[in-house]
Scaffold this active site. Structure first.
Site, PDB file in Angstrom:
ATOM      1  N   GLY B 148       1.040  -1.059   0.051  1.00 53.19           N
ATOM      2  CA  GLY B 148       0.063  -0.026   0.038  1.00 53.19           C
ATOM      3  C   GLY B 148       0.972   1.234   0.009  1.00 53.19           C
ATOM      4  N   CYS B 149       0.233   2.385  -0.364  1.00 49.31           N
ATOM      5  CA  CYS B 149       0.997   3.562  -0.509  1.00 49.31           C
ATOM      6  C   CYS B 149       1.574   4.211   0.837  1.00 49.31           C
ATOM      7  CB  CYS B 149       0.150   4.890  -1.192  1.00 49.31           C
ATOM      8  SG  CYS B 149      -1.642   4.935  -0.642  1.00 49.31           S
ATOM      9  N   TYR B 150       0.517   4.175   1.844  1.00 52.77           N
ATOM     10  CA  TYR B 150       0.937   4.682   3.127  1.00 52.77           C
ATOM     11  C   TYR B 150       1.919   3.729   3.937  1.00 52.77           C
ATOM     12  CZ  TYR B 150      -3.070   8.048   3.339  1.00 52.77           C
ATOM     13  OH  TYR B 150      -3.831   9.184   3.321  1.00 52.77           O
ATOM     14  N   THR B 152       4.262   1.936   2.358  1.00 54.77           N
ATOM     15  CA  THR B 152       5.436   2.373   1.834  1.00 54.77           C
ATOM     16  C   THR B 152       6.098   3.608   2.253  1.00 54.77           C
ATOM     17  OG1 THR B 152       4.905   0.936  -0.392  1.00 54.77           O
ATOM     18  CG2 THR B 152       6.616   2.665  -0.525  1.00 54.77           C
ATOM     19  N   SER B 153       5.351   4.344   2.441  1.00 50.79           N
ATOM     20  CA  SER B 153       6.025   5.597   3.026  1.00 50.79           C
ATOM     21  C   SER B 153       6.395   5.732   4.404  1.00 50.79           C
ATOM     22  CB  SER B 153       5.197   6.878   2.549  1.00 50.79           C
ATOM     23  OG  SER B 153       4.167   7.073   3.740  1.00 50.79           O
TER      24      SER B 153
END
Lengths: 345, 345, 345, 345
Positions: B148-150, B152-153
């Protein structure tokens, strides 16, 4: 491999050259000029430059001293470009000038709109860098005057019409809109986020420096004098340019036939796309790409023909066109490094 | 050449795969699925697809029937992905699943946050597709669960800290902000221009589906249970994600030493960059690129360490990571097709 | 009728005072100061000022010479305000200072964060202008230090918690985000449309000048020293500020009960609204209004309490609060001229 | 005090009526209609409505049953308005209809552009609600058809020219641009943040429903048939509308004299401002206000006259004009409740 210099690398057209050339298979940047960052590496000035494509930054003077490269891109302000061209040509480099300094064929017209020209003898040596008009000349040129953004969006939209007898092309009414990067990278109150961000406004309504350039090229295509009634506006987007152009019908003409004419005219152009009926150019669909989208409508009710174009002012309107010209000048495939799709959304 | 299928090609992660693969030197799309556009060419559905890279669109069912390709990218909603994976694997394709269906190792945890899992036996077969953690496993995998994007960050920002004794990593306080494309391509009032455009707001403050994914991976790295206090917000930009993460210091630690630790940790990573002191991650500098920018500060006055990260949620947070995984899975160079610079401005 | 002077009328807080006072039933502007526009009428400098509410612009020095007015608003930079206060007070005017010059009770703390104070004897004479804390003192004051925008958004969010034994309020973790008008009206590259417009980024991560102000006021409310772990960010909107604040739970506490506590605490406040469960503060819903929206959640899973606030940084965070203070100081109804709804969308 | 009903209160023009009337000294809302929120209070549906100005929401049918009020604002879709007007008039209310249902004098023209008219006998009873043209008729009217946003921006810009012999006003070329709120409050993909936010595009290029309205009113002023070549565009701002209008010169005319003519024409109008030479209309300077800014230029080089106008499409282009009309119809001061300055920035 082709070695390139970029003069004025930290302005928006300079940065865009860095971006486009970072994935170009043949042309790579060996050095750039920057007053502020001379002595640093590009990756220090621009946090997004990756190590594999890094290059040194120098002063313009340093760069001119011994320009070890094959081609130079001049992303310098009007007036500054013309001073560096001669030494570059003499050192054997080809030159793509993104400024307005060599776009106008007549030094007096230049003086009227920009001020005195410092090196008018260069003018006849430069080819106007719109490949859709001058592809063969560009291939042979060592000096190319890269077109302005508004002229690109207007000339590509009008060229197929200019010889038609059914329309009056003597003075098109052109309503253009540009993203804010077109105003350059300086810090100005009127391009600040708070003042430009929720704003839309015309500017330079009677007199804009791109007018003589449009008129020069359209007149050549038409074979007779053409004037342009031009009104630019500022859109709250970083990139993007739309021109909405009105030309009076002298005789009835169907949208279908005129659209067909455009499709035919641009059939083999890699970067011009004529949209199908009912679709209109949208800056979002060209953003970051070298494409020009065109649409044509006929308003039978009022007797006007409308042509609309969209480009990214920093790509097809500046640095993308410069790379396209450089490809032609160095014998590369014309679309080399320019096939990326737009960033959408 | 590697032949790819893209399932769900007209959503934002699907479109981004089309964009990234349009300049990929080895992987090209042979077909895509789209409920709305089945039967058309991609260039008809997406006005910016150029003719040279065009491909047919079919229904998902059609595409599954005889999937003549080497790899499939699944840009489908959660719950739909798991239904198409098995036939693709059986047909000999490698699969990168961009949905959440196989990210969680435990089907019960999946059920708690997403609903019942339809094919739990697939779960152990999938590798969590964060190359910075599982590069070697991904190289050997035929099924990868793209993060997921969150997560990863957040994970990239925290991994180097998780084993340090000087900080309390048992429950980082994570304040994340996402561009609006993270909400997908449906028409919703709360992501309309007028309602989201001059707005900034938290959402899903207590319960967001990306929490178990972060906790799973951070716990593995730490070797002990980690919880995450997570608050997501919506930023009025199309793309971009910033996570600002607070971790309590147990013992004094200098910003210089911890920054050095990060630089060392990520030294050979092609897509993670640790910014120098005084520079902070900015979505504008990763927009459109596969980069993750990190910055670390220590607040001695209050005893907290702050890690900040920026990614493009559609690239390193989704489709760029998927291409990175596909490169690894197919034996290509990891950064193939991913070296483009961000679109700035 | 109350006659007002506005010093620094062409900055954003000055302009906002002009806007708010243009519909105020009792306070009207008799003159303003502007370096650039001295000698003109306001309607010449600001195209939107209507004739009925026009007023002359003068230099600051001119305005000080014979200040025929009842109250002065100082929308001047830090450091400049303190030099004009004494003559105004001596001429019998009440003064609302929007700068930071008199917000900090301790001249040494001021020096640490802003530089040397030129008139420290004024400090004890000023009341901190947060009516929700100091309403009665403000009513009697002739000199009010208008709070900073970040402190307003944080203090209003935390006050009801500061004496609770169930939470650890010794060092809240505060993640704040501000619209770009908070950076003032100068022309700067980092607040230009192209660089700030598709960007989100932290700044001043360790050291921001609003920290001592928050700590001073929260410590007073708590009756013991409070520190604040503060990270500000820049949002691509003109106006708006959201603070997301994390406080550790020492004992279990239900969201329902704590929300009830907030509702009770702010029951009679005209400008503070506690949102119902499941609703979160959104800058879009306070934009242009003097409202502060609050939401409270409890994350039982991790043991943190989250308070979120939204204000318009130019209204409740600056000029609206200044009018609210002026109303109290001059015996008017507190919400006079401040009941306008937000501009939505 | 004047009691008002607002039909369709949760659309953008309905919300704007709520905002404008919240500070109106004489007109207050007693009830509103909303399909979704019937049975609730306005403050429940709209988080920014303050308690002092709260009112109940009902179904349209309920509201019609016993409409205890003096005036009704109809912020309903075209086609729905005409069905509720008669019962309201019969109950003795005055009606301001913000839809297009009664703007066109000819039911057949209505049918051509909108579909069949359900109550054509109402048409002659309605006055076209542009006070700058029909002030006295509006004062006496009990039914007013509030103008469209594009027509307002175009008619106000052209009226002073229509009888001049020096210009050819038979078919002005009108290039208009509207903020996205003009598309209404539904959830649509093409007005989503990601698709409209970094986009600028024309739409409805040949056929837009506001054309017959402009032509009707301009023809009346000119005393002869006028056609309009009209191209609308979408700007990525929530509010704001600019029209750039080109009219051919038949005889030379100086910009100074024509600007003087406009100033004279609009001298006593409270909401129309003619900008000085060199200033151009900017949506940012009318945003949230009921003002219309005009500028006029003459391009001697090409023989065209250019008129530019800016309004807020939701205020002077819709709800502000509706309040202006209501003020006239109820004998209040025309600018009552409408003197607020724009929200800048």
């Amino acid at each position: 491999m082709i070695r390139a210099l970029v003069f004025g690398v930290t302005g928006y057209t300079g940065l865009e050259l860095v971006r486009l050339l970072s994935t170009h298979p043949e042309i790579f940047i060996v050095a750039g000029s920057s007053r502020t960052w001379a002595g640093k590496r590009a990756s220090e000035a621009l946090p997004f430059v990756n190590r594999a494509k890094d290059f040194p930054l120098r002063t313009l003077e340093d760069l001119l001293e011994d320009p070890q490269a094959d081609i130079a891109f001049l992303a310098l302000p009007h007036g500054e470009s013309m001073a560096v061209i001669r030494p570059l040509l003499e050192a054997g480099l080809k030159v793509v000038d993104l400024s307005a300094d060599l776009r106008l064929n007549d030094a007096e017209v230049y003086q009227d709109w920009y001020g005195p020209h410092k090196d008018p003898e260069l003018i006849p040596r430069a080819v106007y860098g719109l490949p859709e008009l001058y592809r063969e000349e560009i291939r042979k040129a060592d000096l190319v005057a890269n077109p302005g953004c508004y002229p690109t969006s207007v000339i590509l939209a009008l060229v197929p019409l200019m010889k038609l007898s059914e329309v009056d092309t003597s003075c098109p009414v052109v309503d253009s809109k540009s993203g804010i990067s077109g105003a350059g990278r300086g810090a100005k109150l009127n391009t600040s986020f708070c003042e430009a961000g929720e704003s839309f406004k015309p500017y330079g309504v009677i007199r804009h420096r791109h007018i003589p350039e449009m008129e020069q090229e359209l007149s050549k295509v038409a074979g007779k004098p053409v004037k342009v009634r031009f009104t630019p506006h500022l859109i709250p987007v970083s990139r993007g340019m739309v021109s909405t152009i009105h030309v009076r019908l002298i005789q009835p003409l169907s949208a279908v036939s005129i659209r067909e004419l455009y499709i035919e005219h641009y059939r083999s152009e890699p970067f011009v796309k004529v949209l199908p009926a009912g679709k209109f150019p949208d800056t979002a669909f060209v953003r970051g790409s070298n494409q020009c989208h065109l649409a044509i409508e006929v308003d039978e009710r009022t007797g006007w023909l409308i042509v609309m174009s969209a480009i990214d002012n920093l790509v097809k309107g500046a640095s993308g066109a410069a790379v396209q010209n450089a490809n032609l000048m160095t014998g590369l495939e014309e679309s080399s490094g320019l096939s990326g799709l737009p960033l959408f959304p």
